[in-house]
Design an enzyme around this catalytic site. Structure first.
Site, PDB file in Angstrom:
ATOM      1  N   HIS A 215       0.795  -1.304   0.060  1.00  0.00           N
ATOM      2  CA  HIS A 215       0.051   0.243  -0.008  1.00  0.00           C
ATOM      3  C   HIS A 215       0.770   1.199  -0.019  1.00  0.00           C
ATOM      4  O   HIS A 215       0.337   2.385  -0.034  1.00  0.00           O
ATOM      5  CB  HIS A 215      -0.950  -0.007   1.181  1.00  0.00           C
ATOM      6  CG  HIS A 215      -0.506   0.294   2.602  1.00  0.00           C
ATOM      7  ND1 HIS A 215       0.202  -0.862   3.085  1.00  0.00           N
ATOM      8  CD2 HIS A 215      -0.104   1.347   3.138  1.00  0.00           C
ATOM      9  CE1 HIS A 215       0.755  -0.179   4.391  1.00  0.00           C
ATOM     10  NE2 HIS A 215       0.514   0.927   4.676  1.00  0.00           N
TER      11      HIS A 215
HETATM   12  C1  UD1 Z   1      -2.432   4.845   6.620  1.00  0.00           C
HETATM   13  C2  UD1 Z   1      -1.285   5.339   7.174  1.00  0.00           C
HETATM   14  C3  UD1 Z   1      -0.366   4.330   7.065  1.00  0.00           C
HETATM   15  C4  UD1 Z   1      -0.700   2.963   7.403  1.00  0.00           C
HETATM   16  C5  UD1 Z   1      -2.034   2.543   6.666  1.00  0.00           C
HETATM   17  C6  UD1 Z   1      -2.502   1.353   7.126  1.00  0.00           C
HETATM   18  C7  UD1 Z   1      -0.840   7.743   7.418  1.00  0.00           C
HETATM   19  C8  UD1 Z   1       0.041   8.775   6.969  1.00  0.00           C
HETATM   20  N1  UD1 Z   1      -0.785   6.508   6.739  1.00  0.00           N
HETATM   21  O1  UD1 Z   1      -2.278   5.031   4.985  1.00  0.00           O
HETATM   22  O2  UD1 Z   1       0.952   4.532   8.078  1.00  0.00           O
HETATM   23  O3  UD1 Z   1       0.052   1.959   7.196  1.00  0.00           O
HETATM   24  O4  UD1 Z   1      -3.007   3.776   6.837  1.00  0.00           O
HETATM   25  O5  UD1 Z   1      -3.670   0.937   6.452  1.00  0.00           O
HETATM   26  O6  UD1 Z   1      -1.433   8.049   8.121  1.00  0.00           O
HETATM   27  N2  UD1 Z   1      -9.264   4.686   2.090  1.00  0.00           N
HETATM   28  C9  UD1 Z   1     -10.721   4.207   1.829  1.00  0.00           C
HETATM   29  N3  UD1 Z   1     -11.400   3.782   2.956  1.00  0.00           N
HETATM   30  C10 UD1 Z   1     -10.861   3.895   4.105  1.00  0.00           C
HETATM   31  C11 UD1 Z   1      -9.762   4.530   4.292  1.00  0.00           C
HETATM   32  C12 UD1 Z   1      -8.746   4.750   3.277  1.00  0.00           C
HETATM   33  O7  UD1 Z   1     -11.309   4.146   0.774  1.00  0.00           O
HETATM   34  O8  UD1 Z   1     -11.528   3.210   5.102  1.00  0.00           O
HETATM   35  C13 UD1 Z   1      -8.611   5.252   0.790  1.00  0.00           C
HETATM   36  C14 UD1 Z   1      -9.033   6.515   0.160  1.00  0.00           C
HETATM   37  O9  UD1 Z   1      -9.036   6.705  -0.737  1.00  0.00           O
HETATM   38  C15 UD1 Z   1      -7.765   7.314   0.920  1.00  0.00           C
HETATM   39  C16 UD1 Z   1      -6.577   6.275   0.884  1.00  0.00           C
HETATM   40  O10 UD1 Z   1      -7.436   5.084   0.848  1.00  0.00           O
HETATM   41  O11 UD1 Z   1      -7.506   8.449   0.062  1.00  0.00           O
HETATM   42  C17 UD1 Z   1      -5.582   6.404   1.635  1.00  0.00           C
HETATM   43  O12 UD1 Z   1      -5.799   6.512   3.013  1.00  0.00           O
HETATM   44  P1  UD1 Z   1      -5.018   7.281   4.083  1.00  0.00           P
HETATM   45  O13 UD1 Z   1      -5.722   6.882   5.455  1.00  0.00           O
HETATM   46  O14 UD1 Z   1      -5.024   8.738   3.791  1.00  0.00           O
HETATM   47  O15 UD1 Z   1      -3.653   6.461   4.048  1.00  0.00           O
HETATM   48  P2  UD1 Z   1      -3.613   5.240   4.038  1.00  0.00           P
HETATM   49  O16 UD1 Z   1      -2.488   5.042   2.663  1.00  0.00           O
HETATM   50  O17 UD1 Z   1      -4.624   4.063   4.457  1.00  0.00           O
END
Ligand code: UD1
Length: 389
Positions: A215
């Site tokens: 990821h």
């Molecule tokens: C976050 C953490 C990372 C961790 C990861 C585990 C930060 C900087 N990063 O990264 O350290 O390893 O979580 O999973 O905090 N999204 C959904 N549904 C959700 C959550 C996210 O669709 O429930 C999608 C959204 O499009 C979002 C993208 O995933 O833009 C990324 O989510 P985000 O929380 O920003 O960062 P992660 O890549 O999940």
């Protein structure tokens, strides 16, 4: 109130998937001390049922006392929204509503709530402090450093954490090596893990499949990098079959996809079985719950990942792990079963080594014993709660 004395109010923060397994053992351990009024706050950084709710169920986490519902956004937007919403949760009627904020890990929710609390003069406790990859292009590295520097009490998972904090001038008197709360959760669910039917559901045989998770932006945000990883895995399969018997089936590679990864795979035209014959062994599935995922990892031949927590879980379980990154903030796992594969060209050498029985057995780090949360709450009680007793 306990016998007329006001309880000491502690807010434990969760936001993203890897926070849930860290908070669960801490909340359980705090039950030992009725002097504390412990509340769970969920920022809502992860909001999908498969990224959040299922973990509350699997880990027996209580319903959050407050849900901030911030959702996704750019780093600045997400961090700012969490700060605005958490300020209202921590402060009201001209006074703090909590006596301590406890944050775990290194996600945006960790830094945003720590910073908000600190500016309100509320003591901040950081669990999983001191980890450093040395790579400041990772948002997590920035979150770790800044959170550690504003924390009043810091709990480390491994000795390298204490050394890193000392090197950055953080007083050792604030730092305690307590072990790993992530492993506490693993130990806690072990008795029910074999009840998971995930192997049957996916028609897998124990020891005859591998697990892939990706990821990090550095791995999934470019088509070249995703193709490279998948092609190297295929090359490894082919060369192994050549070495063994030609009839032996190739190993399925189970790939539970994070929403960010799924979006990218879709963009690159790799979803819906469009991986082509060369990648027919890679089975893309939805994110799994905690118990199913632990079962999948425990019984796999090996794991390929760019996650932090999975490096630790495989170390504890003794499962060979290839970390597809240039650095790790968890160097103690390299004495375990974890190997850094920074050059993707080497994936297939490493897979071949593992499959031919050459994987390292490894050592489990000190205090990764299921009791880290108990150590944490005892230290918090001695420092902040004993005068309330
Ligand atoms: C976050 C953490 C990372 C961790 C990861 C585990 C930060 C900087 N990063 O990264 O350290 O390893 O979580 O999973 O905090 N999204 C959904 N549904 C959700 C959550 C996210 O669709 O429930 C999608 C959204 O499009 C979002 C993208 O995933 O833009 C990324 O989510 P985000 O929380 O920003 O960062 P992660 O890549 O999940």
């Amino acid at each position: 109130m306990v016998d007329g004395v006001r309880k000491f109010r502690i807010s434990v923060i969760v936001g993203a998937r890897p926070n849930f397994m860290k908070a669960a053992p801490i909340l359980r351990a705090f039950k030992k001390y009725p002097q504390f009024d412990v509340r769970l706050i969920h920022t809502g950084q992860h909001y999908d049922s498969l990224m959040s709710d299922v973990f509350f169920r699997d880990l027996g986490l209580p319903k959050p006392h407050i849900s901030l519902g911030v959702g996704s956004g750019s780093h600045a937007k997400q961090t700012a929204r969490i700060m605005l919403a958490s300020e209202d949760a921590f402060y009201g009627d001209g006074k703090p509503l909590v006596d301590m904020v406890m944050v775990v890990g290194d996600v945006n929710s960790t830094l945003a709530t720590a910073l908000t609390a600190k500016k309100l003069n509320i003591p901040v406790v950081h669990v999983e402090a001191g980890l450093r990859s040395g790579d400041e292009t990772m948002p997590e590295e920035i979150n770790r450093r800044l959170t550690d520097h504003i924390s009043d009490l810091l709990f480390t998972t491994e000795k390298s954490g204490n050394n890193n904090l000392a090197a950055e001038g953080i007083s050792p008197s604030k730092v305690h090596l307590v072990g790993n709360v992530m492993i506490d959760s693993l130990v806690h669910v072990m008795p029910v893990v074999d009840k998971s039917t995930i192997l049957d559901n996916l028609s897998l045989d124990k020891g005859h499949y591998a697990v892939l998770t990706l990821h990090r932006p550095s791995n999934v945000d470019s088509k070249e990098s995703v193709y490279k990883i998948l092609n190297e895995i295929y090359a490894a399969q082919v060369s192994m079959r050549r070495q063994r018997s030609t009839d032996e089936p190739r190993m399925p590679i189970i790939f539970p996809t994070h929403p960010r990864t799924k979006e990218r795979l879709h963009e690159f035209g790799l979803l819906n079985h469009s991986l082509g014959e060369r990648l027919a062994d890679v089975k893309i599935i939805e994110p799994l719950g905690y118990v199913d995922f632990v079962r999948l990892v425990k019984d796999s031949a090996f794991v390929m990942t760019d996650s932090g927590g999975i490096q630790e879980e495989t170390t504890y379980l003794g499962v060979p792990c290839m970390t597809l990154r240039n650095s790790t903030e968890r160097p103690s796992t390299l004495n375990g079963t974890n190997r850094l594969v920074s050059n993707l060209d080497f994936i297939h050498n490493e897979v071949a080594k593992i499959l031919s029985g050459g994987g390292d057995k490894g050592v489990v780090p000190e205090f990764w014993d299921g009791k880290a949360a108990e150590r944490i709450v005892d230290i918090v009680f001695n420092k902040y709660g004993s005068q309330l007793a």
